[in-house]
Write an enzyme that holds these catalytic residues in place. Structure first.
Site, PDB file in Angstrom:
ATOM      1  N   LYS A 130      32.328  19.643  43.160  1.00  0.00           N
ATOM      2  CA  LYS A 130      31.766  18.427  42.524  1.00  0.00           C
ATOM      3  C   LYS A 130      30.695  18.848  41.494  1.00  0.00           C
ATOM      4  O   LYS A 130      30.882  19.851  40.817  1.00  0.00           O
ATOM      5  CB  LYS A 130      31.236  17.478  43.600  1.00  0.00           C
ATOM      6  CG  LYS A 130      32.317  17.167  44.659  1.00  0.00           C
ATOM      7  CD  LYS A 130      31.967  16.055  45.596  1.00  0.00           C
ATOM      8  CE  LYS A 130      33.124  15.831  46.572  1.00  0.00           C
ATOM      9  NZ  LYS A 130      32.883  14.737  47.517  1.00  0.00           N
TER      10      LYS A 130
ATOM     11  N   ASN B 164      36.089  21.677  46.534  1.00  0.00           N
ATOM     12  CA  ASN B 164      35.714  20.827  45.405  1.00  0.00           C
ATOM     13  C   ASN B 164      34.193  20.855  45.319  1.00  0.00           C
ATOM     14  O   ASN B 164      33.518  20.221  46.110  1.00  0.00           O
ATOM     15  CB  ASN B 164      36.227  19.400  45.655  1.00  0.00           C
ATOM     16  CG  ASN B 164      35.771  18.427  44.575  1.00  0.00           C
ATOM     17  OD1 ASN B 164      35.210  18.835  43.562  1.00  0.00           O
ATOM     18  ND2 ASN B 164      36.007  17.140  44.798  1.00  0.00           N
TER      19      ASN B 164
ATOM     20  N   GLU C 128      36.001   9.535  43.832  1.00  0.00           N
ATOM     21  CA  GLU C 128      34.764   9.348  43.061  1.00  0.00           C
ATOM     22  C   GLU C 128      35.087   9.009  41.613  1.00  0.00           C
ATOM     23  O   GLU C 128      34.400   8.207  40.987  1.00  0.00           O
ATOM     24  CB  GLU C 128      33.885  10.616  43.180  1.00  0.00           C
ATOM     25  CG  GLU C 128      33.264  10.700  44.569  1.00  0.00           C
ATOM     26  CD  GLU C 128      32.943  12.105  45.051  1.00  0.00           C
ATOM     27  OE1 GLU C 128      32.946  13.061  44.253  1.00  0.00           O
ATOM     28  OE2 GLU C 128      32.695  12.244  46.274  1.00  0.00           O
TER      29      GLU C 128
ATOM     30  N   SER D  39      34.374  15.179  55.041  1.00  0.00           N
ATOM     31  CA  SER D  39      33.472  15.732  56.067  1.00  0.00           C
ATOM     32  C   SER D  39      34.129  16.827  56.907  1.00  0.00           C
ATOM     33  O   SER D  39      33.870  16.937  58.107  1.00  0.00           O
ATOM     34  CB  SER D  39      32.920  14.609  56.961  1.00  0.00           C
ATOM     35  OG  SER D  39      32.132  13.712  56.196  1.00  0.00           O
TER      36      SER D  39
ATOM     37  N   HIS E 259      40.516  11.914  42.177  1.00  0.00           N
ATOM     38  CA  HIS E 259      39.521  11.884  43.266  1.00  0.00           C
ATOM     39  C   HIS E 259      38.914  10.482  43.361  1.00  0.00           C
ATOM     40  O   HIS E 259      38.712   9.820  42.350  1.00  0.00           O
ATOM     41  CB  HIS E 259      38.430  12.931  43.005  1.00  0.00           C
ATOM     42  CG  HIS E 259      37.583  13.151  44.208  1.00  0.00           C
ATOM     43  ND1 HIS E 259      36.565  12.282  44.555  1.00  0.00           N
ATOM     44  CD2 HIS E 259      37.624  14.104  45.171  1.00  0.00           C
ATOM     45  CE1 HIS E 259      36.019  12.719  45.688  1.00  0.00           C
ATOM     46  NE2 HIS E 259      36.639  13.804  46.079  1.00  0.00           N
TER      47      HIS E 259
ATOM     48  N   GLY F 118      31.614  12.808  52.464  1.00  0.00           N
ATOM     49  CA  GLY F 118      30.168  13.018  52.353  1.00  0.00           C
ATOM     50  C   GLY F 118      29.347  12.235  53.364  1.00  0.00           C
ATOM     51  O   GLY F 118      28.131  12.112  53.212  1.00  0.00           O
TER      52      GLY F 118
HETATM   53  P1  13P Z   1      32.969  16.234  51.758  1.00  0.00           P
HETATM   54  O1  13P Z   1      33.684  17.420  52.355  1.00  0.00           O
HETATM   55  O2  13P Z   1      31.600  16.580  51.243  1.00  0.00           O
HETATM   56  O3  13P Z   1      32.994  15.048  52.676  1.00  0.00           O
HETATM   57  O4  13P Z   1      33.797  15.820  50.440  1.00  0.00           O
HETATM   58  C1  13P Z   1      35.156  15.667  50.536  1.00  0.00           C
HETATM   59  C2  13P Z   1      35.709  15.527  49.180  1.00  0.00           C
HETATM   60  O5  13P Z   1      35.503  14.548  48.498  1.00  0.00           O
HETATM   61  C3  13P Z   1      36.486  16.665  48.638  1.00  0.00           C
HETATM   62  O6  13P Z   1      37.145  16.294  47.470  1.00  0.00           O
END
Ligand code: 13P
Length: 259
Positions: free
Chosen positions: A11, A9, A97, A213, A95, A173
């Site tokens: 983002k 992803n 977010e 992570s 997601h 993250g």
């Molecule tokens: P990270 O791997 O950066 O922690 O993000 C995970 C995530 O939200 C994947 O959709």
């Protein structure tokens, strides 16, 4: 045995040029991906170019979100048909977010899941608890209700097309991944929830990813768990070396599990 699936992803990262460069590096490495489904989810602006760059390779492409309506006055949105048109076969839905910052709800997740499945796109539906919910002992309640809402009204023959990504919000993250054992516990609960909806045999065929992570160095801990079938990767999917390391760790762990 479920084939593991590792999805990147991206983002809100990567211009078209940057995305194509990364995708091309991954294509070069893709002979090593045998036994693991690999999906890239670039921002909308780069989807078409990335899909073109991976054409002829085993790598597949997905969107990071989609609207449930087929067309209309929905400024800023894209439809399932539009994602299919530029080469997507997958779409991330729900997601955390989007749930936290952009008003996504269990209802809109379910609308999007049903629209995606009807169009032929395969949803990767995200669920996961906040730190506060975990500390209050609500993890199972939250995750089970998100799974039930996402799969609401989805018939069994379509449910098997879906992937569930368990992403604890506090691990995203932050560099603070879940432990393999904690993630396994929640993923097992997700599978038993799917079994309550569709029966144990169908639940055994649906893939469940861990996200939050994930790095090459901790992937074995997740992929070695009986109910974890790959990862949804954010930050570490933005460079080829780390992303390939995660795919390799997944394949190694699955091989070990089979022995
Ligand atoms: P990270 O791997 O950066 O922690 O993000 C995970 C995530 O939200 C994947 O959709």
């Amino acid at each position: 045995m479920r084939t593991p699936i590792v999805a990147g992803n991206w983002k809100m990262h990567k211009t078209v040029g940057e995305g194509v460069a990364l995708a091309s590096e991954l294509v070069k490495a893709s002979a090593e991906f045998d036994g693991c489904k690999v999906v890239l989810c670039p921002p909308f602006t780069a989807v078409a170019a990335v899909a073109n760059a991976v054409k002829g390779s085993p790598i597949e492409v997905g969107g990071q979100d989609v609207h449930w309506e087929a067309k209309g006055a929905y400024t800023g949105e894209v439809s399932c048909e539009m994602l299919l048109d530029v080469g997507c076969s997958w779409v991330i839905i729900g997601h955390s977010e989007r749930r936290a910052m952009f008003g996504e709800t269990d209802d809109t997740v379910n609308f999007k899941v049903k629209a995606a499945l009807a169009s032929g796109l395969r949803p990767i539906v995200c669920v996961g608890e906040s730190l506060q919910q975990r500390e209050q002992g609500l993890t199972f309640d939250v995750v089970v209700s998100q799974v039930k809402a996402a799969f609401g009204g989805v018939p069994e023959d379509q449910a098997v097309q879906m992937v569930v990504a368990y992403e604890p919000i506090w691990a995203i993250g932050t560099g603070r991944a879940s432990s393999g054992a904690d993630a396994q516990e929640v993923c097992a609960r997700i599978r038993s929830t799917l079994a309550s909806l569709y029966g144990a045999i169908t639940a055994e065929t649906i893939r469940i990813q861990y996200g939050g992570s994930v790095k090459p160095g901790n992937m074995a801990e997740f992929a070695g768990q009986p109910d974890i079938d790959g990862a949804l990767v954010g930050g570490a999917s933005l460079n080829a070396q780390d992303f390939c390391g995660i795919i390799k760790a997944t394949l190694d762990a699955v091989k070990q599990r089979q022995q």
